[in-house]
Design a protein around this motif. Sequence first.
Motif, short mmCIF file in Angstrom:
data_model
loop_
_atom_site.label_atom_id
_atom_site.label_comp_id
_atom_site.label_asym_id
_atom_site.label_seq_id
_atom_site.Cartn_x
_atom_site.Cartn_y
_atom_site.Cartn_z
N GLU A 1 37.03 38.99 12.79
CA GLU A 1 35.95 38.03 12.67
C GLU A 1 34.69 38.52 13.38
N VAL A 2 34.87 39.14 14.56
CA VAL A 2 33.72 39.65 15.30
C VAL A 2 33.04 40.78 14.53
N GLU A 3 33.84 41.71 14.00
CA GLU A 3 33.26 42.83 13.26
C GLU A 3 32.62 42.37 11.96
N LYS A 4 33.21 41.37 11.31
CA LYS A 4 32.60 40.82 10.10
C LYS A 4 31.25 40.20 10.41
N ARG A 5 31.17 39.50 11.55
CA ARG A 5 29.91 38.87 11.93
C ARG A 5 28.84 39.92 12.23
N ARG A 6 29.23 41.00 12.91
CA ARG A 6 28.28 42.07 13.17
C ARG A 6 27.82 42.74 11.88
N LEU A 7 28.77 42.97 10.98
CA LEU A 7 28.42 43.59 9.70
C LEU A 7 27.49 42.70 8.89
N GLU A 8 27.74 41.38 8.91
CA GLU A 8 26.87 40.46 8.19
C GLU A 8 25.47 40.45 8.78
N GLU A 9 25.37 40.60 10.11
CA GLU A 9 24.05 40.66 10.73
C GLU A 9 23.29 41.91 10.29
N LEU A 10 24.01 43.06 10.25
CA LEU A 10 23.36 44.30 9.83
C LEU A 10 22.95 44.24 8.37
N THR A 11 23.88 43.85 7.51
CA THR A 11 23.57 43.80 6.08
C THR A 11 22.57 42.70 5.77
N THR B 1 20.01 41.80 7.62
CA THR B 1 18.67 42.33 7.89
C THR B 1 18.20 43.22 6.75
#
Length: 262
Positions: free
Chosen positions: A121-131, A133
């Motif tokens: 869940e943490v990595e998905k949230r980080r990936l969603e933040e990057l993508t 942007t």
Amino acid sequence: AWAAAESEIVVGDAIARRENVRVGDTVKVQAWVGEHLGEDQLPFKVVGILKQTKSIFDQMLFSNVAQAQKVILENRSFVGERTIWGERVLNYFLLNLHPGGFAKLANLVNKRTVGQAVLVEVEKRRLEELTGTGKNLGLFISVFVILLSSLAVSAMLITRFEAMGVQLAVLRALGYGRSEIGRWLLWEGFLLGVFGCLLGALIDAAAFPLIRQLLGSAVPLAQSSVLQSFPVWLLALVATVSAIFIPLIRLYQQDVHRALKG
């Protein structure tokens, strides 16, 4: 209960229903080792049935590490000789962590093994933040390009109709009313927009699949429809028709005598 000792097994819900297996039954299992079936059918005692998860777990059988290593050892020709670790290898394993125990596990795995433990869940949230942007930036650039294109179309049409001032005055002198000429201008702008959209759709359908194939993973679209460009076509059509209003305003303000004399 969970499989604790050797020759104990936990059965997934789908298999238990299909094979009519109950806790306490003895079942024979032919292990899948590498790319081959194991040589023997091994007897296992069913000590538990996994509650339905509506996932691949419902189609699986669960044992323990000791039993898995024993199966690999008995089928060494398939798996055990492929690595220096012999039978002491794992494809995957399940852990039951106490609340807050992930930090210790991640510290152990990340520092003492070649693997890396992450919270999905943490990595998905980080990936969603990057993508997210990149997506917002791409959307802004796309809108900006479409806006500039619309302004270019509008400027071209305005220039064209402005150059037709004398011709419009001639039509007025021949008896055509302002409303008739106005409808003609709107219809011409609409036709130009429609033909432009059709041409764009043909180019889109013919060229985009080739461009996507050349770019490969840079354009991560499994499939795309020509209709996905509909907002761009609609905006181009609106821009083309809107460009007619300035000549229309000039038409209604035009002094026919002065235009012909000029």
